[in-house]
Design a protein around this motif. Structure first.
Motif, short mmCIF file in Angstrom:
data_model
loop_
_atom_site.label_atom_id
_atom_site.label_comp_id
_atom_site.label_asym_id
_atom_site.label_seq_id
_atom_site.Cartn_x
_atom_site.Cartn_y
_atom_site.Cartn_z
N GLU A 21 104.79 62.99 -21.07
CA GLU A 21 105.41 61.72 -20.74
C GLU A 21 104.73 60.57 -21.48
OE1 GLU A 21 105.07 61.79 -16.49
OE2 GLU A 21 106.99 62.83 -16.23
N TYR B 249 103.17 60.76 -24.32
CA TYR B 249 103.56 60.90 -25.72
C TYR B 249 104.95 60.30 -25.95
CZ TYR B 249 104.77 62.99 -30.19
OH TYR B 249 105.17 63.16 -31.49
N MET B 250 105.88 60.62 -25.08
CA MET B 250 107.24 60.09 -25.22
C MET B 250 107.24 58.57 -25.08
SD MET B 250 109.31 63.08 -23.15
CE MET B 250 110.66 62.02 -22.74
N ASP B 251 106.44 58.03 -24.15
CA ASP B 251 106.36 56.58 -23.98
C ASP B 251 105.83 55.92 -25.25
OD1 ASP B 251 107.27 56.80 -21.38
OD2 ASP B 251 105.28 56.58 -20.47
N GLN C 259 105.90 57.09 -28.34
CA GLN C 259 106.89 57.21 -29.41
C GLN C 259 108.01 56.20 -29.23
OE1 GLN C 259 106.43 59.10 -32.16
NE2 GLN C 259 104.47 59.52 -31.19
N THR C 260 108.47 56.00 -28.01
CA THR C 260 109.52 55.02 -27.73
C THR C 260 109.03 53.62 -28.04
OG1 THR C 260 110.48 56.43 -26.03
CG2 THR C 260 111.07 54.10 -25.95
#
Length: 73
Positions: free
Chosen positions: A40, A42-44, A46-47
């Motif tokens: 999560e 990592y996704m944050d 990247q976003t």
């Protein structure tokens, strides 16, 4: 439920065992929680990076003074 297997050194395994015991959870629960949180995060990141790049390419920011003028203040 799926199973994921990965290799650790004895030292890494010992550390994970100690931490999971300290948290009073199983190694499986500790690893699951840590992996999901890491994914999560990592996704944050990247976003955030994607949106900041878009913002830098099309910056429509205005100053505080410009905002006050637009609002008639």
């Amino acid at each position: 439920m799926a199973t994921i297997t990965f290799r650790l050194s004895e030292e890494e395994k010992g550390l994970i065992e100690k931490v999971s015991k300290f948290d009073n959870v199983s190694i499986s629960d500790f690893a699951r929680k840590a992996l999901i949180e890491a994914a999560e995060d990592y996704m944050d990141i990247q976003t955030y990076n994607k949106l900041m790049k878009e913002h830098e390419e099309n910056d429509q920011s205005i100053s505080h003074e410009q905002m006050k003028a637009e609002l008639g203040l």
